[in-house]
Motif scaffolding. Sequence first.
Motif, PDB file in Angstrom:
ATOM      1  N   THR A 112       0.829  -1.202   0.000  1.00 51.25           N
ATOM      2  CA  THR A 112       0.000   0.000   0.000  1.00 51.25           C
ATOM      3  C   THR A 112       0.864   1.254   0.000  1.00 51.25           C
ATOM      4  OG1 THR A 112      -1.728  -1.209   1.167  1.00 51.25           O
ATOM      5  CG2 THR A 112      -1.861   1.185   1.221  1.00 51.25           C
ATOM      6  N   LEU A 113       1.941   1.242   0.773  1.00 49.72           N
ATOM      7  CA  LEU A 113       2.848   2.387   0.810  1.00 49.72           C
ATOM      8  C   LEU A 113       3.519   2.593  -0.541  1.00 49.72           C
ATOM      9  CD1 LEU A 113       4.124   4.532   2.666  1.00 49.72           C
ATOM     10  CD2 LEU A 113       5.931   2.879   3.131  1.00 49.72           C
ATOM     11  N   LEU A 114       4.007   1.515  -1.143  1.00 49.54           N
ATOM     12  CA  LEU A 114       4.636   1.624  -2.457  1.00 49.54           C
ATOM     13  C   LEU A 114       3.631   2.104  -3.499  1.00 49.54           C
ATOM     14  CD1 LEU A 114       6.857  -1.582  -2.567  1.00 49.54           C
ATOM     15  CD2 LEU A 114       7.559   0.762  -2.114  1.00 49.54           C
ATOM     16  N   PHE A 115       2.411   1.588  -3.437  1.00 43.65           N
ATOM     17  CA  PHE A 115       1.373   2.052  -4.360  1.00 43.65           C
ATOM     18  C   PHE A 115       1.138   3.546  -4.190  1.00 43.65           C
ATOM     19  CE2 PHE A 115      -3.095   3.341  -4.552  1.00 43.65           C
ATOM     20  CZ  PHE A 115      -3.283   3.283  -5.920  1.00 43.65           C
ATOM     21  N   GLY A 116       1.012   4.006  -2.958  1.00 47.36           N
ATOM     22  CA  GLY A 116       0.754   5.419  -2.709  1.00 47.36           C
ATOM     23  C   GLY A 116       1.845   6.309  -3.251  1.00 47.36           C
ATOM     24  N   ILE A 117       3.095   5.942  -3.001  1.00 48.37           N
ATOM     25  CA  ILE A 117       4.221   6.756  -3.473  1.00 48.37           C
ATOM     26  C   ILE A 117       4.298   6.729  -4.996  1.00 48.37           C
ATOM     27  CG2 ILE A 117       6.734   6.927  -3.508  1.00 48.37           C
ATOM     28  CD1 ILE A 117       6.678   5.871  -0.602  1.00 48.37           C
ATOM     29  N   ASN A 118       4.271   5.531  -5.574  1.00 50.88           N
ATOM     30  CA  ASN A 118       4.430   5.398  -7.025  1.00 50.88           C
ATOM     31  C   ASN A 118       3.263   6.039  -7.785  1.00 50.88           C
ATOM     32  OD1 ASN A 118       6.784   4.027  -6.541  1.00 50.88           O
ATOM     33  ND2 ASN A 118       5.912   2.018  -6.891  1.00 50.88           N
ATOM     34  N   PHE A 119       2.048   5.834  -7.290  1.00 51.56           N
ATOM     35  CA  PHE A 119       0.887   6.404  -7.967  1.00 51.56           C
ATOM     36  C   PHE A 119       0.881   7.928  -7.858  1.00 51.56           C
ATOM     37  CE2 PHE A 119      -3.624   7.458  -8.481  1.00 51.56           C
ATOM     38  CZ  PHE A 119      -3.889   6.799  -9.667  1.00 51.56           C
ATOM     39  N   ALA A 120       1.259   8.446  -6.700  1.00 49.64           N
ATOM     40  CA  ALA A 120       1.300   9.906  -6.523  1.00 49.64           C
ATOM     41  C   ALA A 120       2.360  10.537  -7.429  1.00 49.64           C
ATOM     42  CB  ALA A 120       1.568  10.251  -5.065  1.00 49.64           C
ATOM     43  N   VAL A 121       3.533   9.930  -7.511  1.00 52.14           N
ATOM     44  CA  VAL A 121       4.590  10.476  -8.362  1.00 52.14           C
ATOM     45  C   VAL A 121       4.192  10.386  -9.836  1.00 52.14           C
ATOM     46  CG1 VAL A 121       6.973  10.127  -9.122  1.00 52.14           C
ATOM     47  CG2 VAL A 121       6.430  10.101  -6.693  1.00 52.14           C
ATOM     48  N   ALA A 122       3.604   9.257 -10.236  1.00 54.00           N
ATOM     49  CA  ALA A 122       3.157   9.118 -11.629  1.00 54.00           C
ATOM     50  C   ALA A 122       2.072  10.137 -11.956  1.00 54.00           C
ATOM     51  CB  ALA A 122       2.656   7.697 -11.885  1.00 54.00           C
ATOM     52  N   THR A 123       1.179  10.375 -11.008  1.00 52.57           N
ATOM     53  CA  THR A 123       0.125  11.373 -11.228  1.00 52.57           C
ATOM     54  C   THR A 123       0.711  12.775 -11.345  1.00 52.57           C
ATOM     55  OG1 THR A 123      -1.438   9.994 -10.016  1.00 52.57           O
ATOM     56  CG2 THR A 123      -2.035  12.303 -10.308  1.00 52.57           C
ATOM     57  N   LEU A 124       1.682  13.092 -10.498  1.00 50.57           N
ATOM     58  CA  LEU A 124       2.343  14.405 -10.595  1.00 50.57           C
ATOM     59  C   LEU A 124       3.078  14.564 -11.919  1.00 50.57           C
ATOM     60  CD1 LEU A 124       3.680  14.878  -6.957  1.00 50.57           C
ATOM     61  CD2 LEU A 124       1.804  16.099  -8.071  1.00 50.57           C
ATOM     62  N   PHE A 125       3.750  13.506 -12.376  1.00 54.27           N
ATOM     63  CA  PHE A 125       4.418  13.569 -13.679  1.00 54.27           C
ATOM     64  C   PHE A 125       3.396  13.733 -14.804  1.00 54.27           C
ATOM     65  CE2 PHE A 125       8.412  11.998 -11.894  1.00 54.27           C
ATOM     66  CZ  PHE A 125       9.315  12.727 -12.647  1.00 54.27           C
ATOM     67  N   PHE A 126       2.256  13.061 -14.699  1.00 51.64           N
ATOM     68  CA  PHE A 126       1.206  13.203 -15.708  1.00 51.64           C
ATOM     69  C   PHE A 126       0.706  14.650 -15.755  1.00 51.64           C
ATOM     70  CE2 PHE A 126      -3.279  13.161 -16.950  1.00 51.64           C
ATOM     71  CZ  PHE A 126      -3.171  12.582 -18.202  1.00 51.64           C
ATOM     72  N   ILE A 127       0.466  15.233 -14.599  1.00 52.55           N
ATOM     73  CA  ILE A 127       0.010  16.634 -14.538  1.00 52.55           C
ATOM     74  C   ILE A 127       1.075  17.563 -15.109  1.00 52.55           C
ATOM     75  CG2 ILE A 127      -0.576  18.515 -12.953  1.00 52.55           C
ATOM     76  CD1 ILE A 127      -1.927  16.342 -11.186  1.00 52.55           C
ATOM     77  N   ALA A 128       2.344  17.290 -14.797  1.00 49.70           N
ATOM     78  CA  ALA A 128       3.428  18.113 -15.338  1.00 49.70           C
ATOM     79  C   ALA A 128       3.504  17.994 -16.860  1.00 49.70           C
ATOM     80  CB  ALA A 128       4.755  17.690 -14.712  1.00 49.70           C
ATOM     81  N   CYS A 129       3.244  16.805 -17.392  1.00 48.55           N
ATOM     82  CA  CYS A 129       3.240  16.631 -18.853  1.00 48.55           C
ATOM     83  C   CYS A 129       2.101  17.414 -19.494  1.00 48.55           C
ATOM     84  CB  CYS A 129       3.121  15.154 -19.208  1.00 48.55           C
ATOM     85  SG  CYS A 129       4.581  14.177 -18.834  1.00 48.55           S
ATOM     86  N   VAL A 130       0.927  17.360 -18.894  1.00 52.51           N
ATOM     87  CA  VAL A 130      -0.212  18.107 -19.432  1.00 52.51           C
ATOM     88  C   VAL A 130       0.078  19.608 -19.392  1.00 52.51           C
ATOM     89  CG1 VAL A 130      -2.639  18.685 -19.036  1.00 52.51           C
ATOM     90  CG2 VAL A 130      -1.893  16.303 -18.903  1.00 52.51           C
ATOM     91  N   ILE A 131       0.647  20.077 -18.307  1.00 53.23           N
ATOM     92  CA  ILE A 131       0.990  21.502 -18.201  1.00 53.23           C
ATOM     93  C   ILE A 131       2.059  21.874 -19.227  1.00 53.23           C
ATOM     94  CG2 ILE A 131       2.080  23.217 -16.701  1.00 53.23           C
ATOM     95  CD1 ILE A 131       0.621  21.856 -14.351  1.00 53.23           C
ATOM     96  N   ALA A 132       3.057  20.986 -19.416  1.00 53.34           N
ATOM     97  CA  ALA A 132       4.107  21.267 -20.398  1.00 53.34           C
ATOM     98  C   ALA A 132       3.538  21.337 -21.808  1.00 53.34           C
ATOM     99  CB  ALA A 132       5.198  20.202 -20.319  1.00 53.34           C
ATOM    100  N   ILE A 133       2.565  20.494 -22.096  1.00 52.04           N
ATOM    101  CA  ILE A 133       1.945  20.528 -23.429  1.00 52.04           C
ATOM    102  C   ILE A 133       1.118  21.798 -23.598  1.00 52.04           C
ATOM    103  CG2 ILE A 133       0.211  19.402 -24.887  1.00 52.04           C
ATOM    104  CD1 ILE A 133       1.212  16.724 -23.718  1.00 52.04           C
ATOM    105  N   ALA A 134       0.362  22.156 -22.576  1.00 56.14           N
ATOM    106  CA  ALA A 134      -0.552  23.299 -22.685  1.00 56.14           C
ATOM    107  C   ALA A 134       0.162  24.638 -22.689  1.00 56.14           C
ATOM    108  CB  ALA A 134      -1.565  23.256 -21.547  1.00 56.14           C
ATOM    109  N   THR A 135       1.281  24.745 -21.996  1.00 56.48           N
ATOM    110  CA  THR A 135       1.944  26.049 -21.855  1.00 56.48           C
ATOM    111  C   THR A 135       3.333  26.077 -22.468  1.00 56.48           C
ATOM    112  OG1 THR A 135       2.907  25.465 -19.719  1.00 56.48           O
ATOM    113  CG2 THR A 135       0.703  26.469 -19.709  1.00 56.48           C
ATOM    114  N   ALA A 136       3.582  25.243 -23.445  1.00 53.65           N
ATOM    115  CA  ALA A 136       4.930  25.139 -24.015  1.00 53.65           C
ATOM    116  C   ALA A 136       5.336  26.429 -24.708  1.00 53.65           C
ATOM    117  CB  ALA A 136       4.988  23.975 -24.990  1.00 53.65           C
ATOM    118  N   ASP A 137       6.507  26.940 -24.313  1.00 53.56           N
ATOM    119  CA  ASP A 137       7.059  28.124 -24.956  1.00 53.56           C
ATOM    120  C   ASP A 137       7.954  27.757 -26.127  1.00 53.56           C
ATOM    121  OD1 ASP A 137       5.788  29.819 -23.201  1.00 53.56           O
ATOM    122  OD2 ASP A 137       7.490  29.921 -21.819  1.00 53.56           O
ATOM    123  N   ASN A 138       8.526  26.565 -26.072  1.00 52.11           N
ATOM    124  CA  ASN A 138       9.350  26.116 -27.186  1.00 52.11           C
ATOM    125  C   ASN A 138       8.964  24.678 -27.541  1.00 52.11           C
ATOM    126  OD1 ASN A 138      10.908  24.192 -25.663  1.00 52.11           O
ATOM    127  ND2 ASN A 138      12.137  25.882 -24.861  1.00 52.11           N
TER     128      ASN A 138
END
Length: 147
Positions: free
Chosen positions: A13-39
Amino acid sequence: MENHSETNSFVDTLLFGINFAVATLFFIACVIAIATADNPFEFLGGVFMLLPVLGYAIAEWLCWYRREYWLRRPMGILNLLLAAFFVFAGVTNVGEVVLADDPVDPMFFVIFGLGFVVISAYLGSCGWRRIHLPTSATDRTSPLNDR
């Protein structure tokens, strides 16, 4: 339906929580990078990382919540590959800094090295644990094993 506390240990459960949270944060960062890309490189980085991160998060959820235990080994292999990548990245970056002409603060090596060591050790231990987890006869098996 079985209680999750009976089938998933605290460590899982602990590993799931850490891995899922980090993957979700990376997913959000990818969406933000796509939406606000300057280059174009920010845009392409977000596009190329979006599906692998989403796939890892879905596989993590399937393995823990849906108890698709056949996913443990592929995810463990992926974690070990990511750990090897972080070790390689850390060593090459430290090597470049050492070979540079500019003087470097020794505290840089402590903080930078500690960050890469912690991430690599976590990914390595998570991967090693997943590869070596026993699966009982009551666990779901891979559909490929039904042949």
